[in-house]
Design a protein around this motif. Structure first.
Motif, PDB file in Angstrom:
ATOM      1  N   MET A   1      52.498  44.007  44.219  1.00 47.15           N
ATOM      2  CA  MET A   1      52.177  42.892  43.295  1.00 47.15           C
ATOM      3  C   MET A   1      51.942  43.445  41.889  1.00 47.15           C
ATOM      4  N   THR A   2      52.579  42.800  40.882  1.00 49.11           N
ATOM      5  CA  THR A   2      52.365  43.299  39.508  1.00 49.11           C
ATOM      6  C   THR A   2      50.974  42.881  39.032  1.00 49.11           C
ATOM      7  N   GLN A   3      50.369  43.769  38.249  1.00 47.77           N
ATOM      8  CA  GLN A   3      49.024  43.496  37.733  1.00 47.77           C
ATOM      9  C   GLN A   3      49.060  42.437  36.645  1.00 47.77           C
ATOM     10  N   ARG A   4      48.095  41.507  36.680  1.00 45.07           N
ATOM     11  CA  ARG A   4      48.055  40.488  35.629  1.00 45.07           C
ATOM     12  C   ARG A   4      47.477  41.096  34.357  1.00 45.07           C
ATOM     13  N   PRO A   5      47.923  40.604  33.190  1.00 45.50           N
ATOM     14  CA  PRO A   5      47.342  41.107  31.938  1.00 45.50           C
ATOM     15  C   PRO A   5      45.849  40.772  31.873  1.00 45.50           C
ATOM     16  N   SER A   6      45.100  41.645  31.219  1.00 40.01           N
ATOM     17  CA  SER A   6      43.653  41.414  31.052  1.00 40.01           C
ATOM     18  C   SER A   6      43.366  40.994  29.624  1.00 40.01           C
ATOM     19  N   ILE A   7      42.496  39.990  29.482  1.00 45.34           N
ATOM     20  CA  ILE A   7      42.074  39.570  28.140  1.00 45.34           C
ATOM     21  C   ILE A   7      40.548  39.436  28.106  1.00 45.34           C
ATOM     22  N   LEU A   8      40.029  39.372  26.884  1.00 41.33           N
ATOM     23  CA  LEU A   8      38.589  39.202  26.666  1.00 41.33           C
ATOM     24  C   LEU A   8      38.364  37.909  25.898  1.00 41.33           C
TER      25      LEU A   8
ATOM     26  N   ALA B   1      38.853  28.611  32.582  1.00 44.95           N
ATOM     27  CA  ALA B   1      39.590  28.367  33.843  1.00 44.95           C
ATOM     28  C   ALA B   1      41.092  28.323  33.567  1.00 44.95           C
ATOM     29  N   ARG B   2      41.499  27.709  32.465  1.00 41.07           N
ATOM     30  CA  ARG B   2      42.937  27.666  32.130  1.00 41.07           C
ATOM     31  C   ARG B   2      43.462  29.083  31.891  1.00 41.07           C
ATOM     32  N   LEU B   3      42.659  29.872  31.164  1.00 41.88           N
ATOM     33  CA  LEU B   3      43.098  31.252  30.898  1.00 41.88           C
ATOM     34  C   LEU B   3      43.219  32.034  32.214  1.00 41.88           C
ATOM     35  N   ARG B   4      42.295  31.766  33.152  1.00 40.51           N
ATOM     36  CA  ARG B   4      42.293  32.513  34.438  1.00 40.51           C
ATOM     37  C   ARG B   4      43.503  32.179  35.300  1.00 40.51           C
ATOM     38  N   GLU B   5      44.198  31.060  35.009  1.00 40.25           N
ATOM     39  CA  GLU B   5      45.444  30.776  35.741  1.00 40.25           C
ATOM     40  C   GLU B   5      46.525  31.805  35.394  1.00 40.25           C
ATOM     41  N   HIS B   6      46.344  32.472  34.241  1.00 39.14           N
ATOM     42  CA  HIS B   6      47.391  33.394  33.767  1.00 39.14           C
ATOM     43  C   HIS B   6      46.946  34.859  33.714  1.00 39.14           C
ATOM     44  N   PHE B   7      45.658  35.072  33.470  1.00 39.38           N
ATOM     45  CA  PHE B   7      45.194  36.432  33.141  1.00 39.38           C
ATOM     46  C   PHE B   7      43.918  36.780  33.914  1.00 39.38           C
ATOM     47  N   ASP B   8      43.618  38.088  33.951  1.00 45.51           N
ATOM     48  CA  ASP B   8      42.263  38.511  34.333  1.00 45.51           C
ATOM     49  C   ASP B   8      41.410  38.362  33.074  1.00 45.51           C
ATOM     50  N   VAL B   9      40.344  37.598  33.175  1.00 45.95           N
ATOM     51  CA  VAL B   9      39.582  37.245  31.969  1.00 45.95           C
ATOM     52  C   VAL B   9      38.170  37.789  32.060  1.00 45.95           C
ATOM     53  N   GLU B  10      37.789  38.570  31.052  1.00 49.06           N
ATOM     54  CA  GLU B  10      36.392  39.011  30.939  1.00 49.06           C
ATOM     55  C   GLU B  10      35.730  38.137  29.886  1.00 49.06           C
ATOM     56  N   THR B  11      34.499  37.687  30.162  1.00 49.74           N
ATOM     57  CA  THR B  11      33.815  36.804  29.205  1.00 49.74           C
ATOM     58  C   THR B  11      32.548  37.485  28.700  1.00 49.74           C
ATOM     59  N   ASN B  12      31.983  36.889  27.657  1.00 48.48           N
ATOM     60  CA  ASN B  12      30.709  37.367  27.106  1.00 48.48           C
ATOM     61  C   ASN B  12      29.656  36.341  27.502  1.00 48.48           C
ATOM     62  N   ASP B  13      29.046  36.556  28.663  1.00 43.03           N
ATOM     63  CA  ASP B  13      28.181  35.509  29.203  1.00 43.03           C
ATOM     64  C   ASP B  13      26.879  35.341  28.449  1.00 43.03           C
ATOM     65  N   THR B  14      26.432  36.372  27.746  1.00 42.10           N
ATOM     66  CA  THR B  14      25.178  36.218  26.979  1.00 42.10           C
ATOM     67  C   THR B  14      25.452  35.499  25.657  1.00 42.10           C
ATOM     68  N   ASP B  15      26.703  35.481  25.209  1.00 40.26           N
ATOM     69  CA  ASP B  15      27.117  34.876  23.943  1.00 40.26           C
ATOM     70  C   ASP B  15      26.540  35.597  22.726  1.00 40.26           C
ATOM     71  N   ALA B  16      25.869  36.728  22.903  1.00 42.17           N
ATOM     72  CA  ALA B  16      25.409  37.503  21.732  1.00 42.17           C
ATOM     73  C   ALA B  16      26.635  38.176  21.123  1.00 42.17           C
TER      74      ALA B  16
END
Ligand code: DGY
Length: 332
Positions: free
Chosen positions: A1-8, A19-34
């Motif tokens: 399986m090819t690896q999905r692109p990762s975004i931040l 959720a829309r971004l996660r349909e296409h990519f591995d998504v890292e978020t900034n949960d603290t929002d700092a």
């Protein structure tokens, strides 16, 4: 399986957009929002090909050199003075912003701030809340007329034209503007706006609204010299960017009543605010919220997401700032 692109996603956004971004990519978020420091941002971007940013993330040659895999940076803002676009182009990194979706909302707010400033809305509210209202008086918080007055606009892009239309058609204002380039005749007619020099604009405006982009050229476009050319009865509204107004000079002009009042949504070095502005009564202060309605902020986040999805999947972004990084056949 090819690896999905990762975004931040560098700041907290709406879960449905993630959720829309996660349909296409591995998504890292900034949960603290700092907001990340530049070093944290570089660290979080390792292995990422895309990032959604806001005005609090600076993207410059240093960051780009530290993140060689990065291909696209999508700002959730129409303004992009946090980007060094030439450095991004030189690195082959696509930059996008969010024009159009916020125009009318931001123009609404420009007008709200103008009205609040001219009619002393927050100043009188503070007076009432402080329990100081003991009697009605004929001249109590008498402010400046809005209808029929002269509306000056510095920077006549989409938002400036939105404010001009509101002033001309809604409030019967005479509209004068100054811009790097003059609008075509049809656009001037739609806004009932007359082109004048910057000096004429400063002298004629009863209410001067700043809607120009920030750049080295527009740094302190309104300082002590310009404030001295304005009417002592005039108000100044800044919904553009901090740094366009010399906030220290403005605080002096407000304290000495060299202009009547100001309404500011943006500040030099925000979220810090010049302490002198906090102590003058004749200024309305808001925390950079001109585009802040739920619908518009969602539209901005969705457009930034769509730019990343369209570029990484099809090579064709919706609102590129540096289309020269795209293959020739894909440049609009
Ligand atoms: C913009 O879109 O530029 C607004 O100022 C929000 O940052």
């Amino acid at each position: 399986m090819t690896q999905r692109p990762s975004i931040l996603v560098a700041r907290a956004i709406f879960p449905e957009v993630v959720a829309r971004l996660r349909e296409h990519f591995d998504v890292e978020t900034n949960d603290t929002d700092a907001p990340f420091t530049p070093a944290q941002l570089a660290e979080r971007l390792q292995g990422k090909v895309g990032v959604l940013t806001t005005g609090s993330e600076r993207v410059d040659a240093g960051l780009l050199a530290a993140c060689p895999q990065l291909r696209v940076v999508a700002n959730i803002a129409v303004g992009y003075n946090n980007f060094d676009v030439p450095a991004m182009t030189a690195a082959g990194v696509l930059a996008t912003n969010t024009p159009d979706v916020l125009t009318e909302t931001t123009a609404d707010f420009g007008f709200a701030l103008l009205m609040a400033t001219a009619r002393r809305v927050t100043e009188s509210e503070h007076f009432l809340r402080a329990g100081l209202w003991t009697k009605w008086a004929l001249d109590m918080f008498a402010g400046a007329e809005v209808h029929g007055s002269t509306l000056g606009i510095l920077g006549m892009g989409r938002i400036g034209q939105g404010i001009a239309r509101r002033g001309a058609h809604g409030f019967g204002m005479k509209v004068v503007y100054h811009n790097r380039s003059r609008l075509d005749a049809a656009s001037e007619a739609a806004c009932q706006a007359r082109y004048v020099s910057k000096a004429e604009l400063l002298q004629q405006a009863d209410h001067l609204v700043l809607v120009l982009p920030y750049s080295a050229e527009s740094h302190h476009a309104i300082g002590a010299t310009e404030l001295a050319q304005m009417k002592p009865t005039a108000t100044l509204i800044n919904i553009a960017r901090g740094g366009i107004v010399d906030d220290a000079a403005l605080a002096v002009a407000l304290r000495e009543r060299r202009i009547a009042a100001a309404g500011l949504d943006v500040f030099e070095g925000e979220p810090k605010v010049h302490p002198d502005l906090l102590t003058v009564p004749n200024v309305v202060l808001t925390p950079h919220i001109a585009s802040a309605t739920i619908a518009t902020r969602k539209a901005m986040a969705n457009l930034a997401a769509d730019n990343v999805i369209a570029f990484l999947n099809q090579g064709q972004p919706l609102t590129p700032l540096n289309p020269e990084v795209l293959p020739k056949e894909l440049r609009a």
